[in-house]
Scaffold this motif. Structure first.
Motif, PDB file in Angstrom:
ATOM      1  N   ALA A  76       0.694   1.188  -2.915  1.00  0.00           N
ATOM      2  CA  ALA A  76      -0.270   0.121  -2.637  1.00  0.00           C
ATOM      3  C   ALA A  76       0.312  -0.832  -1.596  1.00  0.00           C
ATOM      4  N   ALA A  77       1.580  -1.191  -1.776  1.00  0.00           N
ATOM      5  CA  ALA A  77       2.247  -2.045  -0.786  1.00  0.00           C
ATOM      6  C   ALA A  77       2.358  -1.326   0.554  1.00  0.00           C
ATOM      7  N   ALA A  78       2.710  -0.045   0.513  1.00  0.00           N
ATOM      8  CA  ALA A  78       2.881   0.718   1.747  1.00  0.00           C
ATOM      9  C   ALA A  78       1.565   0.816   2.521  1.00  0.00           C
ATOM     10  N   VAL A  79       0.442   1.005   1.814  1.00  0.00           N
ATOM     11  CA  VAL A  79      -0.861   1.066   2.488  1.00  0.00           C
ATOM     12  C   VAL A  79      -1.198  -0.280   3.106  1.00  0.00           C
ATOM     13  N   GLU A  80      -0.898  -1.370   2.409  1.00  0.00           N
ATOM     14  CA  GLU A  80      -1.133  -2.706   2.972  1.00  0.00           C
ATOM     15  C   GLU A  80      -0.377  -2.876   4.290  1.00  0.00           C
ATOM     16  N   PHE A  81       0.893  -2.477   4.304  1.00  0.00           N
ATOM     17  CA  PHE A  81       1.692  -2.637   5.517  1.00  0.00           C
ATOM     18  C   PHE A  81       1.189  -1.715   6.622  1.00  0.00           C
ATOM     19  N   SER A  82       0.738  -0.530   6.244  1.00  0.00           N
ATOM     20  CA  SER A  82       0.185   0.393   7.227  1.00  0.00           C
ATOM     21  C   SER A  82      -1.105  -0.152   7.824  1.00  0.00           C
ATOM     22  N   ALA A  83      -1.984  -0.717   6.975  1.00  0.00           N
ATOM     23  CA  ALA A  83      -3.264  -1.263   7.444  1.00  0.00           C
ATOM     24  C   ALA A  83      -3.077  -2.511   8.289  1.00  0.00           C
ATOM     25  N   ASP A  84      -2.130  -3.376   7.882  1.00  0.00           N
ATOM     26  CA  ASP A  84      -1.813  -4.608   8.613  1.00  0.00           C
ATOM     27  C   ASP A  84      -3.073  -5.420   8.900  1.00  0.00           C
ATOM     28  N   ASN A  85      -3.906  -5.592   7.865  1.00  0.00           N
ATOM     29  CA  ASN A  85      -5.154  -6.344   8.011  1.00  0.00           C
ATOM     30  C   ASN A  85      -4.863  -7.839   7.980  1.00  0.00           C
ATOM     31  N   PRO A  86      -5.300  -8.604   8.989  1.00  0.00           N
ATOM     32  CA  PRO A  86      -4.979 -10.036   9.045  1.00  0.00           C
ATOM     33  C   PRO A  86      -5.622 -10.855   7.932  1.00  0.00           C
ATOM     34  N   GLU A  87      -6.697 -10.329   7.320  1.00  0.00           N
ATOM     35  CA  GLU A  87      -7.335 -11.040   6.213  1.00  0.00           C
ATOM     36  C   GLU A  87      -6.647 -10.761   4.878  1.00  0.00           C
ATOM     37  N   ASP A  88      -5.863  -9.698   4.816  1.00  0.00           N
ATOM     38  CA  ASP A  88      -5.097  -9.350   3.620  1.00  0.00           C
ATOM     39  C   ASP A  88      -3.693  -9.015   4.095  1.00  0.00           C
ATOM     40  N   VAL A  89      -2.942 -10.062   4.394  1.00  0.00           N
ATOM     41  CA  VAL A  89      -1.629  -9.912   5.016  1.00  0.00           C
ATOM     42  C   VAL A  89      -0.704  -9.079   4.120  1.00  0.00           C
ATOM     43  N   PRO A  90      -0.024  -8.074   4.669  1.00  0.00           N
ATOM     44  CA  PRO A  90       0.844  -7.210   3.871  1.00  0.00           C
ATOM     45  C   PRO A  90       1.927  -7.991   3.135  1.00  0.00           C
ATOM     46  N   ASP A  91       2.118  -7.663   1.880  1.00  0.00           N
ATOM     47  CA  ASP A  91       3.124  -8.338   1.076  1.00  0.00           C
ATOM     48  C   ASP A  91       3.619  -7.406  -0.022  1.00  0.00           C
ATOM     49  N   TYR A  92       4.576  -7.897  -0.795  1.00  0.00           N
ATOM     50  CA  TYR A  92       5.146  -7.132  -1.906  1.00  0.00           C
ATOM     51  C   TYR A  92       4.675  -7.697  -3.235  1.00  0.00           C
ATOM     52  N   MET A  93       3.375  -7.937  -3.318  1.00  0.00           N
ATOM     53  CA  MET A  93       2.732  -8.359  -4.561  1.00  0.00           C
ATOM     54  C   MET A  93       1.560  -7.430  -4.817  1.00  0.00           C
ATOM     55  N   VAL A  94       1.130  -7.353  -6.069  1.00  0.00           N
ATOM     56  CA  VAL A  94       0.018  -6.477  -6.437  1.00  0.00           C
ATOM     57  C   VAL A  94      -1.139  -7.322  -6.949  1.00  0.00           C
ATOM     58  N   GLY A  95      -2.328  -7.117  -6.386  1.00  0.00           N
ATOM     59  CA  GLY A  95      -3.520  -7.797  -6.875  1.00  0.00           C
ATOM     60  C   GLY A  95      -3.595  -9.269  -6.539  1.00  0.00           C
ATOM     61  N   GLU A  96      -2.980  -9.668  -5.442  1.00  0.00           N
ATOM     62  CA  GLU A  96      -2.987 -11.093  -5.087  1.00  0.00           C
ATOM     63  C   GLU A  96      -4.357 -11.561  -4.619  1.00  0.00           C
ATOM     64  N   GLU A  97      -5.217 -10.665  -4.166  1.00  0.00           N
ATOM     65  CA  GLU A  97      -6.520 -11.051  -3.634  1.00  0.00           C
ATOM     66  C   GLU A  97      -7.592 -11.222  -4.705  1.00  0.00           C
ATOM     67  N   ILE A  98      -7.479 -10.516  -5.819  1.00  0.00           N
ATOM     68  CA  ILE A  98      -8.599 -10.469  -6.770  1.00  0.00           C
ATOM     69  C   ILE A  98      -8.539 -11.551  -7.844  1.00  0.00           C
ATOM     70  N   ASP A  99      -7.467 -12.338  -7.859  1.00  0.00           N
ATOM     71  CA  ASP A  99      -7.359 -13.501  -8.755  1.00  0.00           C
ATOM     72  C   ASP A  99      -7.676 -13.143 -10.204  1.00  0.00           C
ATOM     73  N   ILE A 100      -7.042 -12.104 -10.698  1.00  0.00           N
ATOM     74  CA  ILE A 100      -7.330 -11.654 -12.058  1.00  0.00           C
ATOM     75  C   ILE A 100      -6.820 -12.632 -13.111  1.00  0.00           C
ATOM     76  N   ASN A 101      -5.820 -13.439 -12.748  1.00  0.00           N
ATOM     77  CA  ASN A 101      -5.293 -14.429 -13.695  1.00  0.00           C
ATOM     78  C   ASN A 101      -6.071 -15.741 -13.657  1.00  0.00           C
ATOM     79  N   GLY A 102      -6.932 -15.916 -12.673  1.00  0.00           N
ATOM     80  CA  GLY A 102      -7.749 -17.116 -12.577  1.00  0.00           C
ATOM     81  C   GLY A 102      -7.046 -18.321 -12.002  1.00  0.00           C
ATOM     82  N   ASP A 103      -5.794 -18.145 -11.564  1.00  0.00           N
ATOM     83  CA  ASP A 103      -5.041 -19.283 -11.025  1.00  0.00           C
ATOM     84  C   ASP A 103      -4.453 -18.988  -9.649  1.00  0.00           C
TER      85      ASP A 103
END
Length: 531
Positions: free
Chosen positions: A376-403
């Motif tokens: 998942a991290a590797a695909v993020e870095f490969s895509a290099d999308n400026p709206e979802d900047v590549p990082d070494y975290m999982v699920g940072e965009e979907i706010d599953i924890n609500g915080d």
């Protein structure tokens, strides 16, 4: 967020899940990613037809009998081809499920490593035990009843070899739904003579358009009778369907008159479809460009993405039986679990299923989950999308924890409150979504290094168990090592010690014995207490 996977072939595997705008039709997606220079041990590029031809050649009765004889299997043992990897140096790695007297052997999978000339130089086995049972006749009184829940399967007779001495057993699959609404596929293995439960695992584990998480994106679509559908002909027919909040059956195609999809908000039902479709194409492109794998199974065939599963369903999962990914809409149906890393995580469960087939329990289950996080991290870095900047975290965009916090951290996994930073003797007893932290941490150290680091504006501070300092080799090399280890060296029962050996072997094959890459692999494992 958990993530999901399943398979029903002779080797053990599981289905996995994530949680514990305008578009122009045609070729689209990320550009070819930057790759590290690798020697002949890297995968060769095979077309779908070339891959299928190699599988069929290895899967003939004569070829399997010759291989079984060459590697010294017993007269009642048989082989079934599961996957074939060919490297640039001509070497071939063929993965087999095993049978005994015609019965599937669960935990008996193996990989035969052949030289360019066809010589089997070594074999990697999921179990060292001799595959043999005294009888294939089961005690009638111990045959489990077929579960009544919808989707259940009648017990099938198998040989259980994943732990201890091989025994005759029954495998039963119970369907229905889990408590949170996730489809149920509970595999239970019982001794055919005593009725004792030997093992149990869950087959479904909790995974231009205007997207919700990635901005305006291009999508691969198709035109049929004046209506556009989310069908990507350039990627094996990847398709995105609408479940319309149902929890079963097949979804319906999304259609659009002008090929402009979604508005970037959850209120537009197309938006989740845009994200899911985009994530699928990015993941397809990643495996093809970086690892020369043509599709999830290597056969050039696309997968299905199902969106709008259930009501307020906070999860996503991959299911090998339908070769599909399924996404819920999240809390209050406002946060679909369709970000890039979630899609890549889910599809990578499919890759694991069709390669190592890591059991979804114990340490192998942690490695299974970590593999999906790693890619998942590797695909993020490969895509290099400026709206979802590549990082070494999982699920940072979907706010599953609500915080606003991510689901998992790779630099210091314990920051989520549950995951393991380092291996200890109890790691196999920890939920696989948390024991995965050990391998996630290893991969971060291998890629980036220990201590204070900054990547794409994100600051990390990764600890080590032995207070050592690790200098990373970059994600381009780290991802090559993990994929080669997964596809050629790991088996269904691989634990952390065996994963260390597998990655050392992979790094040696790619970069040479005694190379800095091999030394860093060893140092990174030592830093997470796997020695």
């Amino acid at each position: 967020m958990r993530i999901s996977k399943k398979t029903r072939i002779s080797a053990l595997a599981a289905t996995a899940a994530l949680v514990a705008a305008g578009v122009t039709a045609g070729t689209a997606g990320a550009s070819a990613p930057k790759q590290a220079d690798v020697p002949g041990g890297a995968p060769a590029a095979l077309s779908a037809s070339q891959y299928t031809k190699m599988v069929k050649a290895a899967d003939t009765a004569d070829a399997k009998a010759a291989t079984a004889k060459e590697i010294g299997l017993g007269s009642k043992e048989g082989l079934e081809v599961k996957d074939v990897i060919k490297n640039q140096d001509g070497s071939v790695h063929t993965r087999y499920a095993r049978t005994f007297d015609g019965l599937p052997v669960l935990g008996g999978d193996l990989v035969v490593h052949e030289t360019k000339s066809g010589y089997a130089k070594r074999v990697t086995k999921a179990t060292k035990a001799e595959i043999k049972v005294s009888t294939t006749t089961a005690a009638a009184a111990q045959k489990p009843a077929t579960p009544k829940a919808k989707g259940s399967e009648a017990p099938r007779k198998v040989v259980w070899a994943a732990t201890g001495k091989p025994v005759l057993a029954w495998e039963t699959v119970t369907g229905g739904l889990q408590k949170d609404g996730t489809p149920n596929e509970l595999h239970t293995v019982t001794d055919a003579q005593t009725g004792k439960k030997l093992y149990e695992y869950q087959g479904i584990h909790n995974g231009t358009g205007e997207s919700m998480y990635a901005g305006s994106v291009e999508l691969g679509t198709s035109d049929a009778d004046g209506k556009f559908t989310l069908t990507d002909a350039d990627r094996g027919g990847n398709q995105t369907l609408d479940l319309a909040n149902g929890q079963g059956g097949e979804g319906s195609p999304f259609t659009d008159d002008d090929d402009k999809w979604g508005d970037g908000t959850a209120a537009d039902k197309q938006t989740a479809a845009v994200d899911a479709h985009y994530g699928a194409q990015l993941t397809w492109d990643y495996y093809k460009n970086v690892h020369k794998r043509d599709g999830i199974a290597g056969d050039g065939k696309g997968a299905v993405s199902n969106v709008h599963y259930g009501d307020n369903y906070v999860n996503a999962f991959w299911d090998d039986s339908c070769f599909c990914m399924t996404y819920g809409d999240g809390e209050n149906n406002e946060h679909p679990l369709t970000s890039i890393d979630v899609a890549a995580h889910e599809m990578s469960h499919g890759v694991t299923s069709h390669t190592a087939g890591l059991e979804y329990a114990g340490e192998s289950g942690g490695l299974n989950e970590a593999t999906s996080d790693i890619f998942a991290a590797a695909v993020e870095f490969s895509a290099d999308n400026p709206e979802d900047v590549p990082d070494y975290m999982v699920g940072e965009e979907i706010d599953i924890n609500g915080d606003g916090t991510p689901l998992r951290y790779m630099d210091e996994p314990s920051k989520d409150g549950s995951s393991l930073d380092f291996w200890d003797e109890n790691a196999g007893d920890v939920d696989v979504h948390y024991s995965s932290g050990i391998a996630n941490h290893f991969f971060f150290l291998l890629s980036v290094g220990s201590g204070e680091r900054e990547v794409n504006g994100v600051k990390y501070n990764s600890p080590t168990a032995d207070d050592s300092t690790v200098e990373g080799i970059g994600i381009e090399k780290a991802e090559q090592i993990w994929y080669k280890a997964l596809s050629e060296e790991m088996t269904s029962t691989t634990d952390y010690a065996a994963a260390r050996a597998a990655t050392v072997t992979a790094a040696t094959g790619l970069y040479g014995e005694g190379s800095e890459e091999v030394k860093t692999v060893e140092a990174a494992w030592a830093a997470v207490n796997v020695k």
